[in-house]
Structure formats: structure tokens, C-alpha cells
Design a protein around this motif. Structure first.
Motif, PDB file in Angstrom:
ATOM      1  N   LEU B  73      -2.322  -6.043  -5.361  1.00  0.00           N
ATOM      2  CA  LEU B  73      -2.402  -6.604  -4.012  1.00  0.00           C
ATOM      3  C   LEU B  73      -1.527  -5.757  -3.095  1.00  0.00           C
ATOM      4  CD1 LEU B  73      -3.292  -9.115  -2.235  1.00  0.00           C
ATOM      5  CD2 LEU B  73      -1.101 -10.107  -2.836  1.00  0.00           C
ATOM      6  N   ARG B  74      -2.071  -5.389  -1.940  1.00  0.00           N
ATOM      7  CA  ARG B  74      -1.286  -4.647  -0.947  1.00  0.00           C
ATOM      8  C   ARG B  74      -1.335  -5.376   0.397  1.00  0.00           C
ATOM      9  NH1 ARG B  74      -3.009   1.564  -2.580  1.00  0.00           N
ATOM     10  NH2 ARG B  74      -2.286   1.407  -4.751  1.00  0.00           N
ATOM     11  N   VAL B  75      -0.272  -5.193   1.167  1.00  0.00           N
ATOM     12  CA  VAL B  75      -0.100  -5.870   2.446  1.00  0.00           C
ATOM     13  C   VAL B  75      -0.017  -4.794   3.520  1.00  0.00           C
ATOM     14  CG1 VAL B  75       1.489  -7.361   3.721  1.00  0.00           C
ATOM     15  CG2 VAL B  75       1.204  -7.679   1.259  1.00  0.00           C
ATOM     16  N   ASP B  76      -0.591  -5.041   4.691  1.00  0.00           N
ATOM     17  CA  ASP B  76      -0.514  -3.995   5.719  1.00  0.00           C
ATOM     18  C   ASP B  76       0.764  -4.137   6.552  1.00  0.00           C
ATOM     19  OD1 ASP B  76      -1.053  -5.941   7.610  1.00  0.00           O
ATOM     20  OD2 ASP B  76      -2.620  -4.797   8.614  1.00  0.00           O
ATOM     21  N   CYS B  77       0.980  -3.161   7.424  1.00  0.00           N
ATOM     22  CA  CYS B  77       2.227  -3.049   8.180  1.00  0.00           C
ATOM     23  C   CYS B  77       2.491  -4.273   9.049  1.00  0.00           C
ATOM     24  CB  CYS B  77       2.203  -1.785   9.045  1.00  0.00           C
ATOM     25  SG  CYS B  77       0.717  -1.648  10.082  1.00  0.00           S
ATOM     26  N   ASP B  78       1.445  -4.908   9.529  1.00  0.00           N
ATOM     27  CA  ASP B  78       1.603  -6.098  10.374  1.00  0.00           C
ATOM     28  C   ASP B  78       1.629  -7.392   9.556  1.00  0.00           C
ATOM     29  OD1 ASP B  78       1.632  -4.601  12.718  1.00  0.00           O
ATOM     30  OD2 ASP B  78      -0.558  -4.656  12.896  1.00  0.00           O
ATOM     31  N   ARG B  79       1.463  -7.256   8.257  1.00  0.00           N
ATOM     32  CA  ARG B  79       1.437  -8.411   7.343  1.00  0.00           C
ATOM     33  C   ARG B  79       0.334  -9.406   7.700  1.00  0.00           C
ATOM     34  NH1 ARG B  79       5.892  -8.059   4.192  1.00  0.00           N
ATOM     35  NH2 ARG B  79       5.740 -10.182   3.398  1.00  0.00           N
ATOM     36  N   ASP B  80      -0.727  -8.914   8.359  1.00  0.00           N
ATOM     37  CA  ASP B  80      -1.820  -9.818   8.727  1.00  0.00           C
ATOM     38  C   ASP B  80      -3.161  -9.396   8.128  1.00  0.00           C
ATOM     39  OD1 ASP B  80      -2.445  -7.663  10.322  1.00  0.00           O
ATOM     40  OD2 ASP B  80      -2.372  -8.767  12.216  1.00  0.00           O
ATOM     41  N   CYS B  81      -3.112  -8.556   7.100  1.00  0.00           N
ATOM     42  CA  CYS B  81      -4.333  -8.163   6.392  1.00  0.00           C
ATOM     43  C   CYS B  81      -3.946  -7.750   4.972  1.00  0.00           C
ATOM     44  CB  CYS B  81      -5.029  -7.015   7.118  1.00  0.00           C
ATOM     45  SG  CYS B  81      -6.655  -6.592   6.424  1.00  0.00           S
ATOM     46  N   LEU B  82      -4.812  -8.088   4.019  1.00  0.00           N
ATOM     47  CA  LEU B  82      -4.560  -7.754   2.613  1.00  0.00           C
ATOM     48  C   LEU B  82      -5.598  -6.762   2.105  1.00  0.00           C
ATOM     49  CD1 LEU B  82      -3.960 -11.374   1.259  1.00  0.00           C
ATOM     50  CD2 LEU B  82      -2.229  -9.676   1.912  1.00  0.00           C
ATOM     51  N   LEU B  83      -5.146  -5.894   1.219  1.00  0.00           N
ATOM     52  CA  LEU B  83      -6.058  -5.008   0.491  1.00  0.00           C
ATOM     53  C   LEU B  83      -5.926  -5.344  -0.987  1.00  0.00           C
ATOM     54  CD1 LEU B  83      -7.996  -2.540   0.487  1.00  0.00           C
ATOM     55  CD2 LEU B  83      -5.974  -1.094   0.235  1.00  0.00           C
ATOM     56  N   LEU B  84      -7.058  -5.691  -1.604  1.00  0.00           N
ATOM     57  CA  LEU B  84      -7.068  -6.038  -3.020  1.00  0.00           C
ATOM     58  C   LEU B  84      -7.716  -4.905  -3.789  1.00  0.00           C
ATOM     59  CD1 LEU B  84      -8.789  -9.491  -2.414  1.00  0.00           C
ATOM     60  CD2 LEU B  84      -6.335  -9.153  -2.695  1.00  0.00           C
ATOM     61  N   LEU B  85      -6.973  -4.288  -4.676  1.00  0.00           N
ATOM     62  CA  LEU B  85      -7.593  -3.322  -5.583  1.00  0.00           C
ATOM     63  C   LEU B  85      -8.086  -4.143  -6.771  1.00  0.00           C
ATOM     64  CD1 LEU B  85      -5.087  -0.360  -5.380  1.00  0.00           C
ATOM     65  CD2 LEU B  85      -7.077  -0.867  -3.986  1.00  0.00           C
TER      66      LEU B  85
END
Lengths: 119, 119
Positions: B73-85
Motif C-alpha cells: 500500500l502506498r500513500v500520495d503526498c497529499d495523503r488523499d489518494c492510495l496506490l495498491l500494488l
């Protein structure tokens, strides 16, 4: 012909747009577009978002020089999300990292897995 | 420790989550999570969204068998979107295509660039 008005926008007239590096496949960022931003992106080939904080069009890289050239626009099955294959010049993130997704959750903790570019 | 409550959710308590195949880099789909869906995904390793249409948790693949195992699980710089590998078993899309982003805009027209799986 593709009509941006045929997409499904949220209550604020926005649709999420995921930018992916067309060569590496790296997911760079996610931002929002309205119908006119979609139209402008297709017409100019320069990715143009709608800035929710500034309430205005945001031609990616206009101030930073880190432009996104559109390679291909794709629409998902529900027509409520966009995937932009882009040619990204320089870092996509305002922290000067290539991608905004530079924080991973590993063993329950946040780990920064990408450093800002030097240049 | 990472706390799902530290993310930025929208007015409905949701955050967009992009699922990407961890091997091929292909963007498979985008759906939504609330804080508990994030927690369940981390705890179980099975990607769990919040279904806006059904207003309930949606353990991806529970009915179709097309499960998504979380790799990272990754979080973006604004903490308002997730990237799931993810490790995607079978097609991610309900149309039986590998990805939901199977429609490209080419020369102003919509082109289907991916066929449904046979199996």
C-alpha cells in the motif's frame, strides 16, 4: 466522436484522472478534471487538471516546467475515472519526486521509498 | 505506526484507491475505501473497497473469485489518494477484462483496446 460530456462526473462536476508514465508504467499522480479540462487536454496535448484548492485550470508544469504531454487518454468501464498515459518532463510531484506515491506502508510503518530529484 | 485515520477522506469519508498489477505495472482499476476498508485491507492482505452503490464493504473477488492480494500500500503526498500494488487473480474488471481501462480515445474516437478473457 468522443464527447467529454459523456463521462460521469461527481456532484462537483469532477472526474479523477490517474497519470501514468507511458514508458515505465509508473503511476505518477492522481488529480481531477472537469469536462473542459478533459477537452483542453485532448485539444492541446498538454495535461490540464482542475485545481480544487485554487478553483481554476491547472496546466501541469506551467509554472514548474514539469509538463505532462498526453500520449493517450483512456476511460474506465464505468466512465467515471480516467487513465492518462503521459510523457512526464521532470518530477511529477511538487516535492520534486518522480511520483507522488513515495510513501509505502511496510510492517505497519510509513517508509519513504523515493528521494527528491537533485536537478 | 500507520493509522488509516491519518489519511484525508472526502465529505463521504472515502479515499480513491488505484490498483496496479505489481508485476506488469498495468493500472487495473480505481475504487474507493473508507478508513475501515483500509484497515481491513492491511490486516487481511485481501483488498477490500467500499462499494458506493451497495453501501457496504466489497472484498474484491469474493463472489467472482478474482481476488486482489495486497503486495504493498502506498500513500500520495497529499495523503488523499492510495496506490495498491496487487497480485490480481484473473481479470480485475467486471466485463472480464484484465483492466477496467480498456477504452482509449484515438483520433477523437473511442476504441476498445482489450478483449474479455476467454476463461
Amino acid at each position: 466522436m468522443f464527447d467529454p460530456a459523456s463521462l460521469k462526473y461527481d456532484a462537483k462536476g469532477l472526474i479523477p484522472a490517474i497519470a501514468q508514465d507511458h514508458r515505465s508504467g509508473e503511476v505518477l499522480m492522481m488529480a481531477w478534471m472537469n469536462a473542459e479540462a478533459v477537452q483542453r487536454t485532448l485539444e492541446t496535448g498538454r495535461v490540464t487538471y482542475w485545481s480544487r484548492s485554487r478553483q481554476g485550470f491547472w496546466v501541469k508544469g506551467q509554472s514548474s516546467g514539469h509538463v505532462q504531454k498526453l500520449v493517450e487518454l483512456r476511460v474506465d468501464c464505468d466512465r467515471d475515472c480516467l487513465l492518462l498515459l503521459v510523457d512526464q518532463h521532470g518530477p511529477a510531484c511538487h516535492t520534486n519526486r518522480r511520483s507522488c506515491f513515495y510513501t509505502a506502508i511496510r510492517e505497519g510503518a510509513e517508509v519513504v521509498i523515493m528521494e527528491p530529484s537533485e536537478a
